[in-house]
Scaffold this motif. Structure first.
Motif, PDB file in Angstrom:
ATOM      1  N   LEU A 231      33.891  49.160  34.598  1.00 37.37           N
ATOM      2  CA  LEU A 231      33.023  48.042  34.957  1.00 37.37           C
ATOM      3  C   LEU A 231      33.350  46.791  34.145  1.00 37.37           C
ATOM      4  CD1 LEU A 231      30.633  46.912  36.555  1.00 37.37           C
ATOM      5  CD2 LEU A 231      29.118  47.754  34.737  1.00 37.37           C
ATOM      6  N   GLY A 232      33.444  46.929  32.833  1.00 35.47           N
ATOM      7  CA  GLY A 232      33.671  45.766  31.975  1.00 35.47           C
ATOM      8  C   GLY A 232      34.905  44.979  32.349  1.00 35.47           C
ATOM      9  N   PRO A 233      36.064  45.660  32.469  1.00 36.17           N
ATOM     10  CA  PRO A 233      37.280  44.922  32.837  1.00 36.17           C
ATOM     11  C   PRO A 233      37.152  44.225  34.194  1.00 36.17           C
ATOM     12  CG  PRO A 233      37.822  47.105  31.998  1.00 36.17           C
ATOM     13  CD  PRO A 233      36.340  47.074  32.154  1.00 36.17           C
ATOM     14  N   SER A 234      36.489  44.900  35.145  1.00 32.06           N
ATOM     15  CA  SER A 234      36.393  44.316  36.493  1.00 32.06           C
ATOM     16  C   SER A 234      35.416  43.144  36.540  1.00 32.06           C
ATOM     17  CB  SER A 234      35.992  45.399  37.502  1.00 32.06           C
ATOM     18  OG  SER A 234      37.050  46.351  37.625  1.00 32.06           O
ATOM     19  N   LEU A 235      34.308  43.242  35.801  1.00 33.32           N
ATOM     20  CA  LEU A 235      33.372  42.107  35.767  1.00 33.32           C
ATOM     21  C   LEU A 235      34.037  40.870  35.186  1.00 33.32           C
ATOM     22  CD1 LEU A 235      30.030  43.769  34.563  1.00 33.32           C
ATOM     23  CD2 LEU A 235      30.554  42.904  36.856  1.00 33.32           C
ATOM     24  N   GLY A 236      34.992  41.094  34.292  1.00 37.04           N
ATOM     25  CA  GLY A 236      35.619  39.962  33.610  1.00 37.04           C
ATOM     26  C   GLY A 236      36.560  39.153  34.485  1.00 37.04           C
ATOM     27  N   VAL A 237      36.950  39.711  35.629  1.00 36.81           N
ATOM     28  CA  VAL A 237      37.966  39.006  36.437  1.00 36.81           C
ATOM     29  C   VAL A 237      37.473  38.701  37.847  1.00 36.81           C
ATOM     30  CG1 VAL A 237      39.915  39.937  35.126  1.00 36.81           C
ATOM     31  CG2 VAL A 237      39.067  41.195  37.130  1.00 36.81           C
ATOM     32  N   VAL A 238      36.180  38.595  38.042  1.00 34.78           N
ATOM     33  CA  VAL A 238      35.655  38.312  39.390  1.00 34.78           C
ATOM     34  C   VAL A 238      36.114  36.939  39.875  1.00 34.78           C
ATOM     35  CG1 VAL A 238      33.566  37.918  40.744  1.00 34.78           C
ATOM     36  CG2 VAL A 238      33.700  39.870  39.189  1.00 34.78           C
ATOM     37  N   GLU A 239      35.882  35.903  39.081  1.00 33.06           N
ATOM     38  CA  GLU A 239      36.309  34.556  39.513  1.00 33.06           C
ATOM     39  C   GLU A 239      37.831  34.472  39.624  1.00 33.06           C
ATOM     40  OE1 GLU A 239      32.273  34.248  37.994  1.00 33.06           O
ATOM     41  OE2 GLU A 239      34.088  35.033  37.073  1.00 33.06           O
ATOM     42  N   LEU A 240      38.507  35.122  38.669  1.00 32.06           N
ATOM     43  CA  LEU A 240      39.980  35.087  38.693  1.00 32.06           C
ATOM     44  C   LEU A 240      40.495  35.719  39.979  1.00 32.06           C
ATOM     45  CD1 LEU A 240      42.790  34.673  37.479  1.00 32.06           C
ATOM     46  CD2 LEU A 240      42.463  36.805  36.184  1.00 32.06           C
ATOM     47  N   THR A 241      39.912  36.848  40.353  1.00 28.71           N
ATOM     48  CA  THR A 241      40.392  37.545  41.549  1.00 28.71           C
ATOM     49  C   THR A 241      40.095  36.740  42.804  1.00 28.71           C
ATOM     50  OG1 THR A 241      39.935  39.614  40.376  1.00 28.71           O
ATOM     51  CG2 THR A 241      40.381  39.771  42.737  1.00 28.71           C
ATOM     52  N   ILE A 242      38.939  36.099  42.821  1.00 27.36           N
ATOM     53  CA  ILE A 242      38.609  35.223  43.964  1.00 27.36           C
ATOM     54  C   ILE A 242      39.647  34.099  44.053  1.00 27.36           C
ATOM     55  CG2 ILE A 242      36.973  33.464  44.756  1.00 27.36           C
ATOM     56  CD1 ILE A 242      34.704  35.278  43.706  1.00 27.36           C
ATOM     57  N   ALA A 243      39.918  33.457  42.931  1.00 25.08           N
ATOM     58  CA  ALA A 243      40.870  32.333  42.935  1.00 25.08           C
ATOM     59  C   ALA A 243      42.259  32.798  43.342  1.00 25.08           C
ATOM     60  CB  ALA A 243      40.902  31.686  41.550  1.00 25.08           C
ATOM     61  N   LEU A 244      42.671  33.968  42.843  1.00 25.15           N
ATOM     62  CA  LEU A 244      44.008  34.484  43.175  1.00 25.15           C
ATOM     63  C   LEU A 244      44.148  34.673  44.682  1.00 25.15           C
ATOM     64  CD1 LEU A 244      44.434  37.102  40.311  1.00 25.15           C
ATOM     65  CD2 LEU A 244      45.956  35.152  40.721  1.00 25.15           C
ATOM     66  N   HIS A 245      43.132  35.278  45.299  1.00 28.46           N
ATOM     67  CA  HIS A 245      43.234  35.553  46.734  1.00 28.46           C
ATOM     68  C   HIS A 245      43.011  34.313  47.585  1.00 28.46           C
ATOM     69  CE1 HIS A 245      44.122  39.774  47.107  1.00 28.46           C
ATOM     70  NE2 HIS A 245      43.254  40.071  46.161  1.00 28.46           N
ATOM     71  N   ARG A 246      42.503  33.237  46.983  1.00 27.37           N
ATOM     72  CA  ARG A 246      42.392  31.986  47.747  1.00 27.37           C
ATOM     73  C   ARG A 246      43.666  31.148  47.637  1.00 27.37           C
ATOM     74  NH1 ARG A 246      37.474  29.785  49.390  1.00 27.37           N
ATOM     75  NH2 ARG A 246      37.888  27.714  48.518  1.00 27.37           N
ATOM     76  N   VAL A 247      44.368  31.302  46.516  1.00 28.26           N
ATOM     77  CA  VAL A 247      45.569  30.478  46.317  1.00 28.26           C
ATOM     78  C   VAL A 247      46.821  31.162  46.859  1.00 28.26           C
ATOM     79  CG1 VAL A 247      47.076  29.492  44.531  1.00 28.26           C
ATOM     80  CG2 VAL A 247      44.571  29.301  44.319  1.00 28.26           C
ATOM     81  N   PHE A 248      46.892  32.465  46.704  1.00 28.21           N
ATOM     82  CA  PHE A 248      48.102  33.162  47.124  1.00 28.21           C
ATOM     83  C   PHE A 248      47.860  33.937  48.412  1.00 28.21           C
ATOM     84  CE2 PHE A 248      50.647  32.080  43.556  1.00 28.21           C
ATOM     85  CZ  PHE A 248      49.759  31.921  42.513  1.00 28.21           C
ATOM     86  N   ASP A 249      48.933  34.285  49.080  1.00 27.33           N
ATOM     87  CA  ASP A 249      48.809  34.998  50.361  1.00 27.33           C
ATOM     88  C   ASP A 249      49.245  36.442  50.183  1.00 27.33           C
ATOM     89  OD1 ASP A 249      50.006  32.018  51.993  1.00 27.33           O
ATOM     90  OD2 ASP A 249      47.923  32.728  51.733  1.00 27.33           O
ATOM     91  N   SER A 250      48.344  37.252  49.611  1.00 29.15           N
ATOM     92  CA  SER A 250      48.612  38.695  49.518  1.00 29.15           C
ATOM     93  C   SER A 250      48.648  39.275  50.942  1.00 29.15           C
ATOM     94  CB  SER A 250      47.496  39.357  48.697  1.00 29.15           C
ATOM     95  OG  SER A 250      47.612  40.750  48.740  1.00 29.15           O
ATOM     96  N   PRO A 251      49.484  40.228  51.258  1.00 29.77           N
ATOM     97  CA  PRO A 251      50.465  40.906  50.395  1.00 29.77           C
ATOM     98  C   PRO A 251      51.835  40.228  50.392  1.00 29.77           C
ATOM     99  CG  PRO A 251      50.348  42.056  52.490  1.00 29.77           C
ATOM    100  CD  PRO A 251      49.367  40.910  52.585  1.00 29.77           C
ATOM    101  N   LYS A 252      52.023  39.153  51.191  1.00 26.22           N
ATOM    102  CA  LYS A 252      53.325  38.453  51.159  1.00 26.22           C
ATOM    103  C   LYS A 252      53.604  38.006  49.733  1.00 26.22           C
ATOM    104  CE  LYS A 252      53.491  34.181  52.653  1.00 26.22           C
ATOM    105  NZ  LYS A 252      53.981  33.449  51.458  1.00 26.22           N
ATOM    106  N   ASP A 253      52.570  37.486  49.078  1.00 26.56           N
ATOM    107  CA  ASP A 253      52.657  37.167  47.646  1.00 26.56           C
ATOM    108  C   ASP A 253      51.976  38.308  46.901  1.00 26.56           C
ATOM    109  OD1 ASP A 253      53.670  34.683  48.449  1.00 26.56           O
ATOM    110  OD2 ASP A 253      51.676  33.732  48.401  1.00 26.56           O
TER     111      ASP A 253
END
Ligand SMILES: Cc1ncc(C[n+]2csc(CCOP(=O)(O)OP(=O)(O)O)c2C)c(N)n1
Ligand SMILES: CC(=O)[C@@H](O)[C@H](O)COP(=O)(O)O
Ligand SMILES: [Mg+2]
Length: 640
Positions: free
Chosen positions: A43-65
């Protein structure tokens, strides 16, 4: 429908208006807290990256990126944003894996939970993009400050920095913690960078202001930009990353989603390797996690949401606790004994040793290779180090055990917690390799205790060996009831002897905790008039040659171990008997040499046939066949 429920893929996220993102982040946090309160999890590690993960998936085009997560324990938000919303059976059979899983999603790449690997994957993927002419694609690797203390990460960075025009984004998720605060010079460097937040923001402000200033604006901005590095070098420690040749962006507030998006877009469009240094808080948004001193809810079991208190669980004595107390006792008797942890002080139980002997504990970071060879150096210089790691992570330093500790015949003791099937952390966490790979290490001595008393004894015996590395391996969880010996066979414990009047039909060599299972098998088979002897070798390498004569007295020999079958103790016993012309049939029982899906330990042991019921059934058939003299080649591999 909540925003959370609408997140079936990253495209849905990209369509979300920016002002909705904080709402989504909160919904994700609420969901993760609630679900992990039921199942436990990272839980702790995942709570720490909620905004980061949102930003990553908005900026990059997974799974191509590809978006890669180092260690993968912080990927719960990634799973939610890629459409996986049922965490009901997280880490249990049939439920979601606790790590990325290629079988679950095209957005998942690295499944193993071994730290410090993501940058190497990223380097490889970026090189593949270049070779295939796909250089417009990005590769993103998220690595924690803890994982960045692993040597592999620096091997990768050295390679990544070698090509200035190969797109690759390294996101350093810096929360200052592994479990405990991350140690070492690198951690100090990151901490110093954290102390100067806003350089990017200050520079952006200057840029925006100056860009609106005609004529002098742009040149002045360039001068300022050049000055920035000078200022940073002057005011803050050497910009290690930039001196490596990597563009450095940061430090960025890892909970400011717009700032993250801005930095990630810059990094994406930079056209070469970029480090984005992101400052996050482990456990962010859930006070009991944020305020949890030991590890900020790194991997809690089920808990009460309102208080964060662990739900009542087993109060049974745990293997780790027995090891912890034994180390404290030994530390009082032997001033030369020191302890080494690879960023897992509490999980291995060495925190008690650290409290008692603060000058004799060394946390080397997530650096098992360094731990093993530094320990060898300590032994060369008059100490007896005890290196405590999880069994699966010993793989990381196999060469150091072989060519440093063993080749130099140094008294280093490795204590392997989580040996055997661990289960719910998946294939990469099962400690099913050590009793196979260590068989090839000349001079190394390997022990497997069956209960708490044997653990205490064997750790003491191990630290008394000064001319070879020693290994003591024990499983996760609660210790079983004490299982006293009824006699000895050489240096081995005799646990059952074929009953009076019974022929000596079967000898079972029960290894470690499987000695308990072996005794249950013996008791079941005795009820059917089959004479079974059970021996616990205690030290499984080298095997006591008294086993040879004991085996020769029986019709069949069986070896049961909580380790992979290939090259395990079973194979070592078979080889010992063959080498001494004892042709008694040997049947080996252990974990099939496969990568096991996540499930609870007991479920996996059942699946592997390592239960008294299944073993009794198989061995009764085998003994009866050999009693009648019939042999059945198909039985050459009982576990086939
Ligand atoms: C080779 C290896 N050693 C030890 C571990 C155990 N482990 C899992 S997560 C973790 C701490 C990771 O810290 P960090 O990379 O900073 O990630 P955070 O949990 O802070 O997000 C450790 C030591 C591991 N997974 N792999
Ligand atoms: C990801 C990792 O390697 C650790 O967090 C591990 O999952 C912890 O395992 P235990 O829960 O057995 O301590
Ligand atoms: Mg960290």
């Amino acid at each position: 429908m909540t925003l959370f429920e609408s997140m079936h893929n990253p495209e849905a996220l990209k369509r979300l208006p920016a002002d909705q993102l904080p709402v989504l982040a909160q919904e994700i946090r609420d969901f993760l807290v609630e679900s992990c309160s039921q199942t436990g999890g990272h839980l702790g590690p995942s709570l720490g990256v909620v905004e980061l993960t949102i930003a990553l998936h908005r900026v990059f085009d997974s799974p191509k990126d590809p978006i890669l997560f180092d260690t993968g324990h912080q990927a719960y938000a990634h799973k939610v944003l890629t459409g996986r919303h049922d965490f009901t059976n997280l880490k249990s059979e049939g439920g979601l894996s606790g790590y990325p899983s290629r079988a679950e999603s095209e957005h998942d790449f690295i499944e193993n939970s071994h730290a410090s690997t993501a940058l190497s994957y990223a380097d490889g993927m970026a090189k593949a993009n270049e070779v295939r002419g796909l250089s417009d694609r990005s590769v993103v690797a998220v690595i924690g400050d803890g994982a960045l203390t692993g040597g592999m990460a620096w091997e990768a960075l050295n390679n990544i920095a070698a090509k200035k025009d190969r797109r690759l984004v390294v996101v350093v998720n810096d929360n200052g913690r592994s479990y405990s605060p991350t140690m070492g010079g690198l951690a100090d460097h990151l901490a110093s960078l954290r102390m100067t937040p806003g350089y990017e923001q200050a520079l952006d402000l200057a840029k925006n202001t100056l860009n609106r200033t005609p004529v002098v604006g742009q040149p002045l901005y360039e001068a300022l930009h050049g000055l920035k590095k000078g200022i940073k070098d002057a005011i803050q420690p050497q910009m290690m990353f930039e001196d490596l040749g990597l563009k450095y962006l940061g430090p960025i507030d890892g909970h400011d989603e717009p700032a993250l998006e801005k930095a990630l877009r810059r990094a994406r469009d930079f056209g070469g390797p970029v480090i984005v240094h992101v400052i996050t808080q482990k456990g962010k948004g859930y006070a009991p996690a944020e305020n949890h001193d030991e590890d900020q809810f790194h991997a809690p079991g089920p808990f009460d949401v309102a208080t964060g208190e662990a739900k009542p669980g087993s109060k049974a004595l745990k293997w780790t606790s027995v090891f912890a107390d034994t180390m404290v006792e030994i530390g009082a008797e032997r001033e030369d004994v020191v302890a080494i942890t690879a960023a897992m002080l509490h999980p291995t139980g060495l925190n008690r040793f650290a409290d008692a002997y603060p000058d004799r504990i060394f946390d080397v970071g997530i650096a098992e290779q360094h731990a093993a060879t530094a320990a060898t150096g300590m032994a060369m210089n008059g100490l007896h180090p005890v290196v405590a790691v999880y069994a699966t992570f010993l793989n990381r330093c196999f060469d150091q055990v072989l060519m440093d500790a063993a080749l130099h015949r140094q008294g280093v003791t490795f204590c392997l917690d989580r040996a055997g099937v661990t289960g719910n952390d998946g294939a990469s966490h099962n400690g099913m390799w050590d009793m196979s790979i260590l068989q090839v290490v000349p001079g190394l001595r390997l022990a497997a205790p069956r209960d708490a008393e044997r653990l205490r004894t064997l750790v003491r015996e191990a630290v008394a060996v000064e001319d070879a590395p020693t290994v003591v391996r024990y499983p996760k969880g609660a210790v079983p009831e004490e299982l006293p010996a009824i006699g000895e066979v050489g240096s081995m414990d005799l646990l059952r002897r074929a009953g009076e009047g019974h022929s000596e039909d079967l000898l079972i060599v029960g290894v470690g905790t499987m000695a308990q299972v072996a005794c249950e098998v013996a008791d079941r088979m005795a009820d059917q008039g089959i004479g079974v002897t059970v021996i616990d070798p205690l030290w499984v390498k080298p095997l006591d040659e008294a086993l040879i004569a004991e085996a020769a007295r029986h019709r069949v020999v069986a070896v049961v171990e909580d380790n992979g079958r290939t090259g395990g103790v079973g194979d070592a016993v078979a080889r010992l008997l063959r080498d001494h012309d004892v042709d008694v049939p040997v049947r080996t029982f252990g974990i099939a040499q496969e990568f096991l899906d996540h499930a609870k330990r007991d479920t996996i042991l059942q699946q592997q046939g390592l239960t008294p019921q299944e073993l009794s059934r198989k061995l009764t058939e085998t003994v009866s066949r050999h009693t009648e003299g019939a042999t059945d080649p198909a039985l050459e591999d009982e576990n086939a």
